[in-house]
Scaffold this motif. Structure first.
Motif, PDB file in Angstrom:
ATOM      1  N   GLU A  41      10.645  46.060 -45.237  1.00  0.00           N
ATOM      2  CA  GLU A  41      11.982  45.205 -46.383  1.00  0.00           C
ATOM      3  C   GLU A  41      12.745  44.127 -45.042  1.00  0.00           C
ATOM      4  OE1 GLU A  41      15.196  47.148 -48.154  1.00  0.00           O
ATOM      5  OE2 GLU A  41      14.674  46.330 -50.388  1.00  0.00           O
ATOM      6  N   PHE A  98      13.160  40.344 -45.176  1.00  0.00           N
ATOM      7  CA  PHE A  98      14.537  39.939 -44.825  1.00  0.00           C
ATOM      8  C   PHE A  98      14.409  38.959 -43.468  1.00  0.00           C
ATOM      9  CE2 PHE A  98      16.310  43.294 -46.661  1.00  0.00           C
ATOM     10  CZ  PHE A  98      16.463  43.212 -48.194  1.00  0.00           C
ATOM     11  N   SER A 115      14.430  35.912 -44.512  1.00  0.00           N
ATOM     12  CA  SER A 115      15.060  35.451 -45.063  1.00  0.00           C
ATOM     13  C   SER A 115      16.298  34.370 -44.617  1.00  0.00           C
ATOM     14  CB  SER A 115      15.635  35.985 -46.136  1.00  0.00           C
ATOM     15  OG  SER A 115      16.822  35.262 -47.105  1.00  0.00           O
ATOM     16  N   ASN A 121      17.434  30.444 -44.043  1.00  0.00           N
ATOM     17  CA  ASN A 121      19.560  30.087 -44.625  1.00  0.00           C
ATOM     18  C   ASN A 121      19.534  29.478 -43.696  1.00  0.00           C
ATOM     19  OD1 ASN A 121      19.885  31.884 -46.326  1.00  0.00           O
ATOM     20  ND2 ASN A 121      20.546  33.931 -45.445  1.00  0.00           N
ATOM     21  N   SER A 141      18.308  25.983 -44.110  1.00  0.00           N
ATOM     22  CA  SER A 141      18.500  25.397 -45.438  1.00  0.00           C
ATOM     23  C   SER A 141      19.366  25.000 -45.671  1.00  0.00           C
ATOM     24  CB  SER A 141      18.468  26.658 -46.568  1.00  0.00           C
ATOM     25  OG  SER A 141      19.109  27.293 -46.696  1.00  0.00           O
ATOM     26  N   SER A 142      21.148  25.708 -44.415  1.00  0.00           N
ATOM     27  CA  SER A 142      21.960  24.393 -44.192  1.00  0.00           C
ATOM     28  C   SER A 142      21.923  23.774 -43.305  1.00  0.00           C
ATOM     29  CB  SER A 142      22.971  26.227 -43.578  1.00  0.00           C
ATOM     30  OG  SER A 142      22.280  26.486 -42.311  1.00  0.00           O
ATOM     31  N   GLU A 201      22.177  41.230 -36.369  1.00  0.00           N
ATOM     32  CA  GLU A 201      23.269  41.739 -36.423  1.00  0.00           C
ATOM     33  C   GLU A 201      22.729  42.807 -37.714  1.00  0.00           C
ATOM     34  OE1 GLU A 201      24.565  39.530 -39.717  1.00  0.00           O
ATOM     35  OE2 GLU A 201      26.751  39.947 -39.785  1.00  0.00           O
ATOM     36  N   GLU A 251      27.100  50.184 -36.215  1.00  0.00           N
ATOM     37  CA  GLU A 251      28.708  49.538 -36.354  1.00  0.00           C
ATOM     38  C   GLU A 251      30.227  50.694 -35.715  1.00  0.00           C
ATOM     39  OE1 GLU A 251      28.812  49.990 -40.548  1.00  0.00           O
ATOM     40  OE2 GLU A 251      27.696  48.231 -41.130  1.00  0.00           O
TER      41      GLU A 251
END
Lengths: 148, 488
Positions: B328, B332, B335, B339, B342-343, B360, B365
């Motif tokens: 996965e 990502f 992906s 992103n 595409s921007s 990220e 955390e």
């Protein structure tokens, strides 16, 4: 990302869920993810009509909405869900950029997404509803006190 | 009106004497000296007096007692024209005829004449009735000035102006002019077409558009329009984008090019504004954006489908959750690279933003992410294929760090730093991945997808050199990538 920690975690255990998604493979994935998160019953619609038909018979606790359903947009379903006060999120390949400003108050998860992202987004709408319910309850209580 | 008192011997002349006094006292002499043609008619319209200049102007002296009408008609009557403003009428009687009848003067009348010798002239006639003490008409006087030259210059000027206007009118761009206060003085047909109406020249100020908006859709008052700003600030404005609304409600995006007009001394006398309709360009941009959005949407949906198919397959095969997660994360990473691309409409991806998005997912955390993962380097725009390859490689390095390396224990750190080295076409991107504070590193016994991708994939795809050093203190990866072909 820090927002994740600040969102109170609400259990999805036992929630009944509606998935509106025209790609069967993606629908299965969401279904699996939600079952892993503890949701119980799931309705699946792949068109606006199917979704509205389901909503005439049932009242899900929460919904996940794809925006583009073949040749139609899912906003009529969004409006119906809003009218029925059912919390929902958008899941779309366009991301936030593809959603009209009016609807940006709802969380948007961009495909592909993982179970954690889905859970966090659902948590946001569910906790909003909790807060709204809490507010309603507080108002009712206040009125009750006035009556006494 | 002039009353003539014949008892007097002449005009009052006090302070002059000698020959000048003598000359002026002679009525005829005074007459002859006037620099204008002049004649006097009696009440019946007969010419009783004329000066030499009158005969010169018309190339003929009236016969004694000749009627004014006969005199004028003896010129080439067919070409004899009297013009009042734009109406040119053939003269059927002498110019004084009406004045003698009405007793009212006639001022600045233009007469176009053709002399007997065939030459033409334009005369300015001023006609005055002569009245007696009781106000009765007893005659009339006609003063003629030759304005042929002035008229010709005026005609040339008018013709030039007309040609200039025709030129502006014929230009396929919308333009209009204003005076120094911004009041409209002219607009061409293309401007009227753009505005969707024909504003009255009187009263329209700054711009003839019915309604104006800023490029972002906010209302724009006419005194905020590019033309108004140019005139007020005394500057030229280029590429000012705005929108106008026509009376029929349609919106037109346009670019304005207001330019100041100055006279010879340099002071501003007005301005000209050219407006370029950019709806076609906007439409094409929108179409391209829609297409691009559609493509991005499909790519995302396809990645989601691949993710799902793999998840179903791996679940069925009872593959450990860890492996599914690894898969996965790879999807990502792809992906996220999409992103970034595409921007920028698939032109490039910024390395900092790309690295930030990929890493990220590996931020812990509970601890300060800033301290655990450091990303630093100059701004660099990667070409699409380089962005995808580097995104995948960074994801593999981060996955490895999270599982075995610095990110697998509290306190471990990762630093990703890069720099651009060399000159011009020989420039290279030097990427450094440095781990420390993790468990003691032992080189893997078997080469997995991650190391293979980093060591070979990155090198092959981007024609670079990659060193993967499993140093005991922490993994160090150094990639040297030629920028030619990889930078955008």
């Amino acid at each position: 990302m820090n927002a994740r920690r600040n969102t109170p975690f609400l259990s999805l255990e036992g929630l009944k869920l509606l998935i509106v998604e025209d790609e069967p493979a993606v629908a299965f994935l969401v279904e699996d993810m939600l079952q892993d998160l503890g949701c119980t019953a799931v309705w699946h619609a792949s068109t606006v009509k199917e979704a509205l038909d389901i909503l005439r018979e049932h009242k899900p606790d929460v919904a996940v909405l794809d925006v583009n359903l073949r040749d139609e947009l899912a906003y009529p379903v969004a409006e119906k869900l809003d009218a029925m006060e059912i919390p929902f999120i958008f899941a779309t390949g366009y991301g936030r950029k593809g959603i009209p400003a009016d609807w940006l108050i709802k969380p948007v998860v961009q495909k592909p997404f993982d179970a954690e992202t889905l859970r966090d987004a659902l948590n946001i709408v569910l906790s909003r509803r909790e807060q709204a319910d809490g507010l309603e309850r507080a108002k009712r209580d206040a009125k009750d006190r006035e009556r006494m | 009106m002039t009353n003539i008192d014949h008892s007097d011997s002449g005009p009052p002349i006090a302070a002059i004497s000698g020959p000048l006094q003598q000359a002026l006292r002679s009525w005829d002499g005074f007459f002859e000296w006037l620099p204008v043609g002049l004649y006097v008619c009696d009440v019946d319209g007969n010419i009783v007096l004329h000066n030499r200049r009158m005969a010169d102007l018309l190339d003929r002296a009236p016969l004694p007692g000749e009627s004014e009408t006969a005199f004028w008609l003896s010129l080439r009557s067919s070409a004899l024209k009297s013009s009042f403003a734009s109406n040119a009428l053939a003269l059927t009687e002498g110019p004084l005829g009406q004045v003698l009848l009405s007793g009212r003067p006639s001022r600045d009348r233009e007469l176009t004449i053709e002399r007997v010798n065939g030459t033409r002239a334009t005369l300015l006639a001023n006609l005055e009735p002569l009245l007696d003490g009781g106000g009765r008409v007893i005659g009339g006087v006609c003063v003629l000035q030759d304005i042929t030259r002035r008229k010709r210059l005026e005609t040339i000027r008018r013709e030039r102006e007309r040609q200039f206007r025709d030129l502006l009118e014929a230009l396929p761009v919308a333009l209009y002019t204003t005076d120094a206060d911004g009041n409209l003085t002219f607009y061409n047909q293309a401007a009227a077409d753009l505005w969707g109406h024909e504003p009255a020249i009187d009263g329209a100020r700054w711009c003839g558009a019915w309604k104006l908006y800023h490029a972002d859709g906010r209302d724009m008052r006419h005194e905020e329009s590019p033309m108004a700003v140019a005139i007020r600030e005394q500057c030229e404005i280029r590429d000012a984008e705005a929108q106008l609304e026509r009376p029929d409600g349609t919106h037109v995006p346009f670019i304005a090019y207001p330019t100041l007009l100055r006279d010879k001394s340099g002071s501003m006398i007005g301005a000209v504004n050219m407006m370029v309709d950019i709806s076609e360009r906007k439409r094409a941009e929108l179409e391209q954006k829609t297409l691009m959005d559609e493509l991005n949407h499909r790519v995302k949906n396809t990645l989601a489908t691949v993710q799902s198919v793999a998840a179903q397959t791996l679940r069925k095969a009872q593959v450990p959750h860890e492996i599914r997660d690894l898969f996965e994360k790879r999807i990502f990473a792809l992906s996220k690279a999409h992103n970034q691309l595409s921007s920028s409409r698939w032109t490039s991806a910024d390395l900092s933003a790309l690295a930030g998005e990929i890493l990220e997912a590996y931020h812990d955390e509970e601890e300060g992410a800033a301290e655990r993962i450091v990303v630093a380097g100059p701004s660099i725009h990667l070409a699409p294929h380089a962005a995808l390859t580097i995104a995948m490689a960074l994801n593999e390095l981060a996955t490895n760090a999270a599982k075995y390396g610095a990110l697998s224990v509290p306190g471990g750190q990762v630093a990703l730093r890069w720099s651009v080295e060399g000159q011009a076409s020989a420039q290279t991107l030097v990427l450094d991945w440095h781990e420390n504070g993790g468990p003691k590193v032992t080189p893997p016994k078997k080469q997995g997808f991650g190391t293979r991708f980093v060591e070979r994939g990155l090198a092959q795809q981007l024609k670079g050199k990659v060193e993967l050093n499993f140093a005991a203190a922490g993994l160090h990866c150094r990639a040297v990538i030629p920028l030619q072909g990889s930078a955008a």
